[in-house]
Write a protein that holds these residues in place. Structure first.
Motif, short mmCIF file in Angstrom:
data_model
loop_
_atom_site.label_atom_id
_atom_site.label_comp_id
_atom_site.label_asym_id
_atom_site.label_seq_id
_atom_site.Cartn_x
_atom_site.Cartn_y
_atom_site.Cartn_z
N LEU A 47 0.82 -1.20 0.00
CA LEU A 47 0.00 0.00 0.00
C LEU A 47 0.85 1.26 0.00
CD1 LEU A 47 -2.86 1.19 0.09
CD2 LEU A 47 -2.66 1.19 2.57
N ILE A 64 3.29 -0.11 4.71
CA ILE A 64 1.97 -0.67 4.96
C ILE A 64 1.71 -1.72 3.89
CG2 ILE A 64 -0.51 -0.24 5.17
CD1 ILE A 64 1.03 1.26 7.31
N ARG A 66 -1.03 -4.86 2.80
CA ARG A 66 -2.37 -5.38 3.03
C ARG A 66 -2.42 -6.88 2.74
NH1 ARG A 66 -6.47 -0.74 0.64
NH2 ARG A 66 -6.31 0.61 2.47
N GLU A 137 -4.44 -4.51 7.52
CA GLU A 137 -3.35 -3.58 7.23
C GLU A 137 -2.24 -3.80 8.25
OE1 GLU A 137 -3.99 0.56 6.54
OE2 GLU A 137 -5.29 0.14 4.82
N SER A 139 1.54 -2.67 9.44
CA SER A 139 2.58 -1.65 9.39
C SER A 139 3.88 -2.24 9.90
CB SER A 139 2.17 -0.46 10.26
OG SER A 139 3.27 0.40 10.44
#
Length: 161
Positions: A47, A64, A66, A137, A139
């Motif tokens: 992302l 990030i 996904r 998501e 991180s």
């Protein structure tokens, strides 16, 4: 500063491949789900990648990634349970503590945090199927530890291909 997100994506795909099952069947993991794929399926994609800390001695980035868990049923059949089970297993494998982060050392990077930024659940009712989806998501904060080592690994891999 070098880009690390493709190594993260590859690492997540590696952790999930052959590790997520629904009703005894292995769920396939893709970067892009093929048109002829069976369901359920998992898609892993990038992302964003941003510089997270600016200092004189190191490069720190936050990526990030996904993870999208997808099931498909005929319009009046099925439900969210399979997606919930897939999400649970994905989080178990990917959202770990520091002793089991994705190892990017061969590429000149080190992950020092992995955080679940949330899970979004969706339902798409189409003419022939209903799709239940969950988008996780993740991180990662990553330090570039050795730019030359990462470049050398890339060059070696390309030469061997």
């Amino acid at each position: 500063m070098l880009e690390a997100i493709h190594y993260v994506r590859r690492g997540i795909i590696g952790k999930l491949t052959n590790a997520v099952t629904i009703n005894g069947a292995v769920v396939p993991v893709f970067n892009r789900i093929p048109t002829n794929s069976t369901y359920p399926a998992i898609r892993v994609y990038s992302l964003s990648s941003d510089e997270a800390d600016q200092n004189q001695s190191s490069f720190i980035s936050e990526t990030i990634t996904r993870i999208e868990c997808v099931t498909r049923f005929y319009s009046d059949d099925g439900g969210e349970l399979d997606v919930n089970l897939m999400v649970s297993k994905c989080l178990e494998l990917v959202r770990t503590r520091s002793n089991d982060y994705i190892d990017l050392s061969a590429n000149g990077f080190k992950i020092y945090t992995t955080v679940n930024e949330g899970v979004k659940y969706l339902q798409d009712d189409l003419k022939d199927h209903t799709y239940f989806r969950a988008i996780i998501e993740i991180s990662n904060k990553i330090e570039q530890t050795n730019a030359i080592g990462g470049l050398q690994s890339e060059l070696q891999n390309e030469l061997q291909s």
